[in-house]
Enzyme design. Structure first.
Site, short mmCIF file in Angstrom:
data_model
loop_
_atom_site.label_atom_id
_atom_site.label_comp_id
_atom_site.label_asym_id
_atom_site.label_seq_id
_atom_site.Cartn_x
_atom_site.Cartn_y
_atom_site.Cartn_z
N HIS A 1 18.73 -36.52 -6.54
CA HIS A 1 18.00 -36.97 -5.35
C HIS A 1 16.50 -36.68 -5.45
CE1 HIS A 1 21.73 -37.97 -3.37
NE2 HIS A 1 22.20 -36.79 -3.73
N GLU B 1 7.99 -15.07 -10.76
CA GLU B 1 7.22 -13.92 -10.28
C GLU B 1 6.70 -13.03 -11.40
OE1 GLU B 1 9.18 -11.18 -7.59
OE2 GLU B 1 11.05 -11.30 -8.69
N TRP C 1 -2.57 -2.79 -1.65
CA TRP C 1 -2.25 -4.22 -1.79
C TRP C 1 -3.10 -4.90 -0.72
CZ3 TRP C 1 -0.19 -8.23 1.17
CH2 TRP C 1 0.23 -9.36 0.45
N ARG D 1 3.91 -0.16 -4.81
CA ARG D 1 3.67 -0.71 -3.47
C ARG D 1 2.37 -1.51 -3.39
NH1 ARG D 1 6.87 1.76 0.25
NH2 ARG D 1 5.49 1.02 1.89
N ASN E 1 -1.65 2.03 5.63
CA ASN E 1 -0.75 1.00 5.10
C ASN E 1 -0.29 0.17 6.29
OD1 ASN E 1 1.37 -0.46 3.93
ND2 ASN E 1 2.80 1.23 4.17
N GLY E 2 -0.64 -1.12 6.30
CA GLY E 2 -0.23 -1.97 7.43
C GLY E 2 -1.37 -2.90 7.79
N LYS F 1 6.03 -4.30 -4.25
CA LYS F 1 7.48 -4.13 -4.17
C LYS F 1 7.98 -4.23 -2.74
CE LYS F 1 11.48 -2.99 -5.91
NZ LYS F 1 12.16 -4.10 -6.59
N CYS G 1 0.84 -1.19 0.00
CA CYS G 1 0.00 0.00 0.00
C CYS G 1 0.88 1.25 0.00
CB CYS G 1 -0.94 0.10 1.20
SG CYS G 1 -2.08 -1.27 1.32
N GLU H 1 17.78 -17.45 -7.82
CA GLU H 1 17.35 -16.11 -8.22
C GLU H 1 16.76 -16.14 -9.63
OE1 GLU H 1 16.67 -13.50 -6.81
OE2 GLU H 1 16.81 -11.90 -8.27
N LYS I 1 12.93 -15.04 -10.48
CA LYS I 1 12.61 -13.99 -11.47
C LYS I 1 11.59 -14.50 -12.47
CE LYS I 1 13.71 -11.28 -9.93
NZ LYS I 1 14.46 -11.02 -8.77
C1 AGP Z 1 12.26 -9.94 -5.74
O1 AGP Z 1 12.20 -9.92 -7.11
C2 AGP Z 1 11.03 -9.89 -5.02
N1 AGP Z 1 10.01 -9.13 -5.57
C3 AGP Z 1 11.04 -10.09 -3.53
O2 AGP Z 1 11.41 -11.41 -3.34
C4 AGP Z 1 11.94 -9.18 -2.65
O3 AGP Z 1 13.28 -9.42 -2.92
C5 AGP Z 1 11.61 -9.43 -1.17
O4 AGP Z 1 10.29 -9.10 -0.94
C6 AGP Z 1 12.52 -8.67 -0.24
O5 AGP Z 1 12.39 -7.29 -0.39
P1 AGP Z 1 13.44 -6.29 0.22
O6 AGP Z 1 14.74 -6.55 -0.43
O7 AGP Z 1 12.89 -4.93 -0.09
O8 AGP Z 1 13.51 -6.56 1.70
#
Ligand code: AGP
Length: 612
Positions: free
Chosen positions: A508, A492, A74, A27, A100-101, A607, A2, A485, A489
């Protein structure tokens, strides 16, 4: 999660709020809303969808008003719809709030309010807070500010809050606990927002509101107190912001811009920290705590998502160069255990946003147990950077795309600089080797520039596999976090199921998944694990899997075995290994674009994850 924005002054609030919401949309983008106060009367507009939907919805309706608040959501409590969208009005219409929260005890509070005759329109925790404030205001016969303060003292959870009172329409009340809130100070005008981007063209003077602080803003001035009503002397800071950094700059998406920005962002990460003439690294942010770091019994790295992957890279770098044992933990798991930590431990919290709730909570646990807590953050002035004892900023510039790219490479580079800085201070690295390692660090941006030139061939490859329902990513040693990673990517932003595995673990279990339709991305650079990774590739080929290999330029062995190769320049150490993340970022990006996905705002994500 948010984004909130508010304005009070002599300008029309609407353009400030709507543009501010567009900048905060990273956000959360489930719904958006605005409340404007015109001639002491409020107008509220809110709708499911994005800020552009809100703009269309408002159309030619009145946008007048010099006081206003705006929200981009969000969803946590209640599905994304028009009713659950913020702002929320209290039952008798005296308070309008955005939040927000999460109000954790909202259902207890709701039941109490129901017994006192309140009814609710939405499923949100925020509406409960609006009604609680109103109830205290009406029955306590207190000012709007005191009603907000008393209400917040009854609340458990996190909030970044902006409140308008229709009976005191000349003020904006803001408060925060665990969710970020920054106040922009102009000439007889004030701004509030989740970060400074909504108001950077109006002022560079800001106050970062502290936890459990409440601010009252009028055109006459600003007053800040704690929730317990103690006076606070606000520290006004100047922010240095380059407007171009939050624009797309000719790129189709922020994510692509941020991938291509990496040569520059990594040079910014190293700027002022590496002395090229003398081949030394100096991390000013750690100077005051070096004795404790050098005597550390153990380093524990905490983070979430991509930041956790950077932490796994850090484990290799610290153990190799600083020779300190390292553990890497998901911040979300760490906080709920009773970890054995003491004052001989150093905890490093990694976070792009510096606002991730789980990482912040892990920091609290580590601090309570007496550890030295360091931060690696991108956002200057963020909660994590303020909560930690010391730290190093990544200085990658604002990252707007929800999928983290340039923040990841900057985090790994900071970890590499830390490992070398500490390793050298502990006499673990010989001077000649130290110079060689610094040379490798300095060469990373240039090598990434080379990789970026191959983006067209990555795009062609994406075309071939854009419809694959599954992907496997494999890597050994420090390439394992890069495999994780790469898989994150892809999933997501393209919604393709992808898993990352240490290459040797494949036999395994995951090897059962391999058939002639399974793309297997293998990071197969020439290092000490090279022969083993060649074997792992053979194992996949024997089961007809499709190999997409990331290799060093000039590789002749794997190039013959793989179905496709993506080349990256040669390097000598784990520091250079970072470069192999770039083709994986590009591959995910192009696959997602070809699948028609919203790359910068993938579904269900935000984000900055400021809820648990
Ligand atoms: C990464 O592409 C993500 N969107 C997510 O995993 C992110 O890295 C995670 O939420 C941590 O965020 P931060 O680095 O702002 O703490």
């Amino acid at each position: 999660m948010c984004g909130i924005v508010g304005y009070i002054g002599s300008q029309q609030a609407y353009p400030i709020l709507i543009n501010g919401l567009k900048r905060l949309e990273y956000r959360g983008y489930d719904s958006a809303g605005i409340a404007l106060v015109d001639n002491q009367k409020p107008n509220i507009y809110k709708i499911k969808g994005k800020v552009s939907d809100l703009e269309n919805f408002i159309g030619n309706n009145s946008k007048a008003g010099t006081i206003g608040i705006g929200h981009t959501r969000w969803a946590t409590h209640g599905v994304p719809n028009d009713i659950n969208a913020h702002p929320h009005k209290s039952m008798n219409g005296k308070f309008i709030i955005i939040h927000n929260g999460i109000i954790e005890n909202f259902s207890v509070l709701k039941q109490k309010l129901i017994k006192r005759g309140y009814s609710f329109k939405s499923e949100t925790d925020t509406e409960v807070l609006a009604d609680l404030i109103e109830y205290i205001y009406e029955f306590g016969h207190v000012s709007a500010t005191d009603a907000v303060r008393f209400a917040l003292s009854k609340v458990q959870g996190a909030y970044g809050l902006a409140v308008l009172c229709t009976e005191e329409p000349d003020k904006l009340i803001a408060a925060r606990k665990s969710s970020p809130l920054v106040i922009g100070i102009g000439e007889n005008e004030y701004f509030i927002a989740s970060d400074a981007t909504p108001f950077i063209e109006y002022t560079d003077k800001v106050v970062y509101l502290d936890n459990e602080n409440l601010a009252v803003l009028t055109t006459e001035g600003i007053s800040i107190k704690t929730i317990k009503n103690d006076e606070v002397n606000p520290e006004v800071q100047k922010i240095d912001f380059d407007f171009d950094e939050i624009e797309k700059g000719g790129f189709k998406h922020f994510m692509l811009k941020e991938i291509f920005e990496q040569p520059k962002s990594l040079n910014d990460t190293m700027r002022g920290r590496i002395d090229l003439a003398h081949h030394t690294i100096t991390l000013g942010g750690l100077m005051g705590v070096m004795p404790r770091i050098m005597n550390a019994r153990r380093i524990i790295i905490v983070g979430c998502g991509t930041s956790w992957h950077a932490g796994l890279m850090g484990e290799y770098l610290f153990e190799e160069y600083a020779r300190i044992p390292v553990e890497v933990e998901y911040a979300s798991e760490f906080r709920y255990r009773d970890p054995i930590i003491n004052s001989e431990d150093v905890v490093i919290a990694i976070s792009q946003s510096g606002e991730t709730a789980d990482t912040l909570a892990a920091i609290q646990v580590a601090k309570q147990k007496g550890a030295l807590v360091l931060g690696i953050c991108n956002v200057v002035g963020s909660s994590i950077s303020r909560e930690t004892d010391a730290g190093v900023y990544t200085h990658a510039g604002p990252e707007i795309g929800v999928a983290s790219t340039k923040a990841f490479t900057a985090q790994v580079l900071v970890l590499a600089m830390m490992a070398l800085f500490i390793g050298r201070a502990k006499y673990n690295i010989k001077p000649e080797h130290y110079q060689e390692l610094i040379d490798e660090l300095i060469s990373v941006p240039e090598k990434i520039e080379e990789v970026l030139k191959t983006s067209e061939s990555v795009e062609k490859l994406a075309e071939l596999y854009k419809n694959s329902p599954n992907f496997i990513y494999l890597g050994r040693g420090c390439y394992y976090p890069i495999a994780l990673e790469g898989a994150l990517k892809l999933k997501e932003i393209s919604y393709i199921h992808a898993i990352g595995y240490p290459a040797a673990e494949m036999k395994h279990g995951p090897i059962a998944l391999i058939d002639d339709k399974m793309p297997v991305v293998v990071i197969a650079a020439q290092d000490k694990g090279y022969d083993k990774i060649v074997n792992n590739i053979q194992e996949v080929k024997a089961r007809k899997g499709i190999i997409i290999a990331i290799v060093n330029t000039g590789d002749v062995v794997i190039s013959k075995m793989a179905d496709h190769v993506l080349e990256v320049p040669k390097y000598k150490t784990a520091i250079g290994a970072l470069i192999t993340a770039i083709p994986l970022q590009l591959l995910s990006y192009y696959i997602a674009v070809l699948r028609g996905c919203n790359v910068d705002q993938p579904r269900n994500l935000a984000k900055s994850v400021t809820v648990e």
